[in-house]
Design an enzyme around this catalytic site. Sequence first.
Site, PDB file in Angstrom:
ATOM      1  N   SER A  98     -14.580 -22.863 -13.482  1.00 55.97           N
ATOM      2  CA  SER A  98     -15.716 -24.323 -14.272  1.00 55.97           C
ATOM      3  C   SER A  98     -14.409 -24.724 -15.867  1.00 55.97           C
ATOM      4  O   SER A  98     -13.591 -23.940 -16.084  1.00 55.97           O
ATOM      5  CB  SER A  98     -16.818 -24.127 -14.642  1.00 55.97           C
ATOM      6  OG  SER A  98     -16.861 -25.284 -15.920  1.00 55.97           O
ATOM      7  N   TYR A 142     -22.631 -19.534 -21.182  1.00 64.54           N
ATOM      8  CA  TYR A 142     -22.227 -20.608 -19.341  1.00 64.54           C
ATOM      9  C   TYR A 142     -20.137 -19.839 -20.165  1.00 64.54           C
ATOM     10  O   TYR A 142     -19.540 -19.519 -19.212  1.00 64.54           O
ATOM     11  CB  TYR A 142     -22.670 -21.716 -19.329  1.00 64.54           C
ATOM     12  CG  TYR A 142     -22.083 -21.902 -18.140  1.00 64.54           C
ATOM     13  CD1 TYR A 142     -23.175 -21.911 -16.859  1.00 64.54           C
ATOM     14  CD2 TYR A 142     -21.418 -23.374 -18.052  1.00 64.54           C
ATOM     15  CE1 TYR A 142     -22.008 -22.293 -16.006  1.00 64.54           C
ATOM     16  CE2 TYR A 142     -20.364 -23.602 -16.855  1.00 64.54           C
ATOM     17  CZ  TYR A 142     -21.385 -23.162 -16.043  1.00 64.54           C
ATOM     18  OH  TYR A 142     -20.828 -23.487 -14.515  1.00 64.54           O
TER      19      TYR A 142
HETATM   20  P1  NAP Z   1     -26.326 -24.080  -7.455  1.00 64.86           P
HETATM   21  O1  NAP Z   1     -26.637 -25.658  -6.174  1.00 64.86           O
HETATM   22  O2  NAP Z   1     -27.845 -24.384  -7.512  1.00 64.86           O
HETATM   23  O3  NAP Z   1     -26.233 -23.470  -5.888  1.00 64.86           O
HETATM   24  C1  NAP Z   1     -25.917 -22.085  -6.440  1.00 64.86           C
HETATM   25  C2  NAP Z   1     -26.588 -21.157  -5.791  1.00 64.86           C
HETATM   26  O4  NAP Z   1     -26.377 -20.535  -6.459  1.00 64.86           O
HETATM   27  C3  NAP Z   1     -28.062 -21.426  -5.747  1.00 64.86           C
HETATM   28  O5  NAP Z   1     -28.373 -21.304  -3.887  1.00 64.86           O
HETATM   29  C4  NAP Z   1     -28.670 -20.158  -6.295  1.00 64.86           C
HETATM   30  O6  NAP Z   1     -30.522 -20.125  -6.188  1.00 64.86           O
HETATM   31  C5  NAP Z   1     -27.870 -19.153  -6.367  1.00 64.86           C
HETATM   32  N1  NAP Z   1     -28.108 -18.613  -7.256  1.00 64.86           N
HETATM   33  C6  NAP Z   1     -28.560 -17.881  -8.295  1.00 64.86           C
HETATM   34  N2  NAP Z   1     -28.416 -16.923  -8.630  1.00 64.86           N
HETATM   35  C7  NAP Z   1     -27.913 -16.057  -7.871  1.00 64.86           C
HETATM   36  C8  NAP Z   1     -28.100 -14.684  -7.242  1.00 64.86           C
HETATM   37  N3  NAP Z   1     -28.534 -14.078  -8.891  1.00 64.86           N
HETATM   38  N4  NAP Z   1     -28.036 -14.567  -6.558  1.00 64.86           N
HETATM   39  C9  NAP Z   1     -27.982 -15.313  -5.451  1.00 64.86           C
HETATM   40  N5  NAP Z   1     -28.025 -16.255  -5.332  1.00 64.86           N
HETATM   41  C10 NAP Z   1     -28.049 -16.665  -6.577  1.00 64.86           C
HETATM   42  O7  NAP Z   1     -25.737 -24.754  -7.986  1.00 64.86           O
HETATM   43  P2  NAP Z   1     -23.616 -25.638  -7.785  1.00 64.86           P
HETATM   44  O8  NAP Z   1     -23.680 -25.855  -8.828  1.00 64.86           O
HETATM   45  O9  NAP Z   1     -23.544 -25.273  -6.017  1.00 64.86           O
HETATM   46  O10 NAP Z   1     -22.736 -24.010  -8.018  1.00 64.86           O
HETATM   47  C11 NAP Z   1     -22.086 -23.060  -7.652  1.00 64.86           C
HETATM   48  C12 NAP Z   1     -20.805 -22.677  -8.990  1.00 64.86           C
HETATM   49  O11 NAP Z   1     -20.197 -24.424  -8.371  1.00 64.86           O
HETATM   50  C13 NAP Z   1     -21.711 -21.706  -9.987  1.00 64.86           C
HETATM   51  O12 NAP Z   1     -21.056 -20.358  -9.801  1.00 64.86           O
HETATM   52  C14 NAP Z   1     -21.606 -23.229 -10.863  1.00 64.86           C
HETATM   53  O13 NAP Z   1     -21.127 -22.743 -12.037  1.00 64.86           O
HETATM   54  C15 NAP Z   1     -19.983 -23.543 -10.384  1.00 64.86           C
HETATM   55  N6  NAP Z   1     -19.823 -24.900 -11.368  1.00 64.86           N
HETATM   56  C16 NAP Z   1     -20.770 -25.741 -11.120  1.00 64.86           C
HETATM   57  C17 NAP Z   1     -20.373 -27.185 -11.352  1.00 64.86           C
HETATM   58  C18 NAP Z   1     -21.074 -28.107 -11.419  1.00 64.86           C
HETATM   59  O14 NAP Z   1     -21.086 -29.010 -11.803  1.00 64.86           O
HETATM   60  N7  NAP Z   1     -22.180 -28.860 -10.614  1.00 64.86           N
HETATM   61  C19 NAP Z   1     -19.158 -27.167 -12.118  1.00 64.86           C
HETATM   62  C20 NAP Z   1     -18.805 -26.376 -12.655  1.00 64.86           C
HETATM   63  C21 NAP Z   1     -19.171 -24.898 -11.986  1.00 64.86           C
HETATM   64  P3  NAP Z   1     -31.287 -20.699  -6.972  1.00 64.86           P
HETATM   65  O15 NAP Z   1     -31.031 -22.108  -6.716  1.00 64.86           O
HETATM   66  O16 NAP Z   1     -32.507 -19.988  -6.147  1.00 64.86           O
HETATM   67  O17 NAP Z   1     -30.971 -20.062  -8.385  1.00 64.86           O
END
Ligand code: NAP
Length: 238
Positions: A128, A141
């Site tokens: 991130s 985080y």
């Molecule tokens: P998202 O749409 O919430 O997708 C994350 C997925 O990971 C969800 O389906 C979630 O399931 C699953 N997950 C969470 N905990 C888990 C566990 N213990 N075991 C298995 N699956 C699990 O979020 P995203 O924005 O795509 O994020 C993806 C990655 O990008 C993350 O690492 C996040 O920190 C990173 N990121 C995102 C952003 C942003 O602005 N969106 C920015 C920087 C970095 P549930 O929904 O059931 O929890």
Amino acid sequence: MASDRLRGRKAIVTGAGSGIGAATAARLRADGALVFTADMQGDVDFVADLTTPDANARLIEQAVAALGGLDTLVPCAGISAFHPLEGHDDAYFQRVLDVNVVSVFRLIRDAVPHLKAAGKGRVVTIGSTTSSHGDEGLCAYAASKHAVLGLTKSVAAELGPLGVTVNCVQPGAIATPMTAPAFTQMPEFKTFWENKAPLRRLGQPEDIADVIAFLCSDDARFMSGHGVWIDGGAMVRH
Ligand code: NAP
């Protein structure tokens, strides 16, 4: 644009039921890779809480059986966390580390024999902009995402001699189910991030997936141990 540059690659993508992980699985497939998907729930190949101690080993075993090998890892599963330091609960802090770092560490560690056998392994972790910066309310985080970048660099040093590249993408503010509640409840937060980026918009999951696909390809063969900001330029102003 879809290509066949990942034809022959055998990949695990976690967090593939949503957001960046779902877009990544789709993009890797569009570029010809075989992809085994995992998440807590949803229409994926492997459903589990990946913090369960043996979950990543079981995931790898099933992926190898289904794909006939394994040479690419993209651990996208993650959770966001926002809480002031004062009154921050131990268990909550630990949960953020377990999901965002410990589970990623286990996935990479347990895949080493397969990456070794493949020779041209690829690992792309998800950091991130908070892998490089902190902010109020982000102690758990940002600690977890700094750790992901440190893990990436160390593993890159260790696996490089085996022909494996290891890089970390560092997304800015991306429109996914993770950020949707905050952007809906605090429209000013969404506007802040849109204006902070010189490109004047939030990122979309595909903006990240496309760079991940590049890092998984032979085009990125001499690139390893790096954090790559994908933030519309937002951090030039930090
Ligand atoms: P998202 O749409 O919430 O997708 C994350 C997925 O990971 C969800 O389906 C979630 O399931 C699953 N997950 C969470 N905990 C888990 C566990 N213990 N075991 C298995 N699956 C699990 O979020 P995203 O924005 O795509 O994020 C993806 C990655 O990008 C993350 O690492 C996040 O920190 C990173 N990121 C995102 C952003 C942003 O602005 N969106 C920015 C920087 C970095 P549930 O929904 O059931 O929890």
